[in-house]
Motif scaffolding. Sequence first.
Motif, PDB file in Angstrom:
ATOM      1  N   HIS A 110       0.859  -1.191   0.000  1.00  0.00           N
ATOM      2  CA  HIS A 110       0.000   0.000   0.000  1.00  0.00           C
ATOM      3  C   HIS A 110       0.894   1.240   0.000  1.00  0.00           C
ATOM      4  O   HIS A 110       1.758   1.400   0.865  1.00  0.00           O
ATOM      5  N   HIS A 111       0.671   2.107  -0.996  1.00  0.00           N
ATOM      6  CA  HIS A 111       1.519   3.296  -1.155  1.00  0.00           C
ATOM      7  C   HIS A 111       1.610   4.121   0.136  1.00  0.00           C
ATOM      8  O   HIS A 111       2.682   4.593   0.508  1.00  0.00           O
ATOM      9  N   MET A 112       0.467   4.274   0.826  1.00  0.00           N
ATOM     10  CA  MET A 112       0.487   5.113   2.023  1.00  0.00           C
ATOM     11  C   MET A 112       1.189   4.425   3.184  1.00  0.00           C
ATOM     12  O   MET A 112       1.765   5.087   4.045  1.00  0.00           O
ATOM     13  N   GLY A 114       3.797   2.677   2.720  1.00  0.00           N
ATOM     14  CA  GLY A 114       5.179   3.000   2.375  1.00  0.00           C
ATOM     15  C   GLY A 114       5.562   4.355   2.958  1.00  0.00           C
ATOM     16  O   GLY A 114       6.568   4.492   3.673  1.00  0.00           O
ATOM     17  N   HIS A 115       4.735   5.384   2.698  1.00  0.00           N
ATOM     18  CA  HIS A 115       5.004   6.721   3.250  1.00  0.00           C
ATOM     19  C   HIS A 115       5.078   6.677   4.775  1.00  0.00           C
ATOM     20  O   HIS A 115       5.928   7.307   5.398  1.00  0.00           O
ATOM     21  N   LEU A 116       4.142   5.937   5.355  1.00  0.00           N
ATOM     22  CA  LEU A 116       4.005   5.875   6.812  1.00  0.00           C
ATOM     23  C   LEU A 116       5.247   5.290   7.484  1.00  0.00           C
ATOM     24  O   LEU A 116       5.630   5.707   8.578  1.00  0.00           O
ATOM     25  N   VAL A 135       0.852  13.664   4.667  1.00  0.00           N
ATOM     26  CA  VAL A 135       0.427  14.839   3.905  1.00  0.00           C
ATOM     27  C   VAL A 135       1.041  14.804   2.511  1.00  0.00           C
ATOM     28  O   VAL A 135       2.193  15.160   2.322  1.00  0.00           O
ATOM     29  N   SER A 136       0.247  14.369   1.539  1.00  0.00           N
ATOM     30  CA  SER A 136       0.757  14.280   0.172  1.00  0.00           C
ATOM     31  C   SER A 136      -0.183  15.026  -0.765  1.00  0.00           C
ATOM     32  O   SER A 136      -1.082  15.746  -0.321  1.00  0.00           O
ATOM     33  N   GLY A 137       0.020  14.814  -2.070  1.00  0.00           N
ATOM     34  CA  GLY A 137      -0.854  15.460  -3.044  1.00  0.00           C
ATOM     35  C   GLY A 137      -2.240  14.825  -3.076  1.00  0.00           C
ATOM     36  O   GLY A 137      -3.207  15.457  -3.488  1.00  0.00           O
ATOM     37  N   THR A 299       8.736  12.541  -0.474  1.00  0.00           N
ATOM     38  CA  THR A 299       7.987  12.415  -1.725  1.00  0.00           C
ATOM     39  C   THR A 299       8.068  10.953  -2.194  1.00  0.00           C
ATOM     40  O   THR A 299       8.737  10.131  -1.576  1.00  0.00           O
ATOM     41  N   ASP A 300       7.375  10.657  -3.288  1.00  0.00           N
ATOM     42  CA  ASP A 300       7.305   9.266  -3.744  1.00  0.00           C
ATOM     43  C   ASP A 300       8.702   8.717  -4.045  1.00  0.00           C
ATOM     44  O   ASP A 300       9.528   9.417  -4.641  1.00  0.00           O
ATOM     45  N   ASN A 301       8.941   7.475  -3.666  1.00  0.00           N
ATOM     46  CA  ASN A 301      10.255   6.867  -3.873  1.00  0.00           C
ATOM     47  C   ASN A 301      10.151   5.348  -3.777  1.00  0.00           C
ATOM     48  O   ASN A 301       9.172   4.822  -3.241  1.00  0.00           O
TER      49      ASN A 301
HETATM   50 ZN    ZN Z   1       2.940   9.519  -2.330  1.00  0.00          ZN
END
Ligand code: ZN
Length: 331
Positions: A110-112, A114-116, A135-137, A299-301
């Motif tokens: 899950h992309h979020m 990943g951010h988390l 907090v993303s786009g 940011t996305d990575n």
């Molecule tokens: Zn993102």
Amino acid sequence: MNVLGIETSCDETGVAVYATDAGLRAHALYSQVALHAEYGGVVPELASRDHVRKLLPLIRQTLGEAGLRVEDLDGVAYTAGPGLVGALLVGAGVARALAWALQVPAIGVHHMEGHLLAPLLEDPALRPPFVALLVSGGHTQLVAVEAIGRYRLLGETLDDAAGEAFDKTAKLMGLPYPGGPQLAALAEQGRPGAFRFARPMTDRPGLDFSFSGLKTQVLLAWQGSDQGEQTRADIARAFEEAVVETLAIKCERALEATGHDTLIVAGGVGANRRLRAALEAMTARRGARVRFPRPAFCTDNGAMIAFAGALRLAAGLHDDAAVRVHARWDM
Ligand code: ZN
Ligand code: KG4
């Protein structure tokens, strides 16, 4: 275990190798920003095609930088959503094919998530429980992370995401795409107190957000102004202050409500300097602490996907061989 991570949910092609014993071994990112700039936003079909062009060379480059051969990979993790379906399918298809050819497990991340978990990449001693501000786009959420894999949504935006509000506000004042970082840069030149905007939904209890009204306030202020360079910077500053203070107030409430003393911040807006300073000040005042990933991992990575996937693969989890992606997906 060497895990290849692949991120293609939107307009960045991200690849990384994370080793469960040695940490991050290499990561590479290709941004499509220039490709989409003339359209003023991400064009999904162009995004998919560009991921097709860039993904395999980027995987080769990342393996080279890690000093690994493809046969050294023990697992593959890829973003399975949420995001643009065509773009996601490129990463998922390549990840699945590679895993099948190498006879190693693969897992959709899950992309979020990943951010988390990105702040843990930098600081292996950092462990849940904590409060996460995403907090993303596309997202603005406060999440209580009780354990890895155990997440409780505390609040979220009812309309625009914080990054989206930055981007749309930048656009309405004539800044080129992608406007968020440019608006933030402009805000540095703004004079304090020249304009003031509301701190939406801070006058009532709760942890939800709303940013679309702020955009309207900016539009009215901008249309009624001389539209000069200094005015644009002044409005940018007042807008940024309103978003940052709103986020800081809700983060403090979330720490209060959960009793946790650690806040982590993830997503593109986490690169914002004023937000970082405000959250440092708020947590210091409370005797709490805040952790941010380095701006490149806000940011996305691919690194965050490799890391989140490695945690699951190392725990023996993996998905079946079907290529499945989700445009929308609850964490
Ligand atoms: Zn993102
Ligand atoms: O997490 P991200 O790279 O992509 C997703 O949306 O998943 O976040 C991108 C968002 C954009 O809306 C961008 O304008 C915003 O993060 N952003 C910023 C800054 N850098 C990126 N917003 C405010 N200040 C910044 N310095």
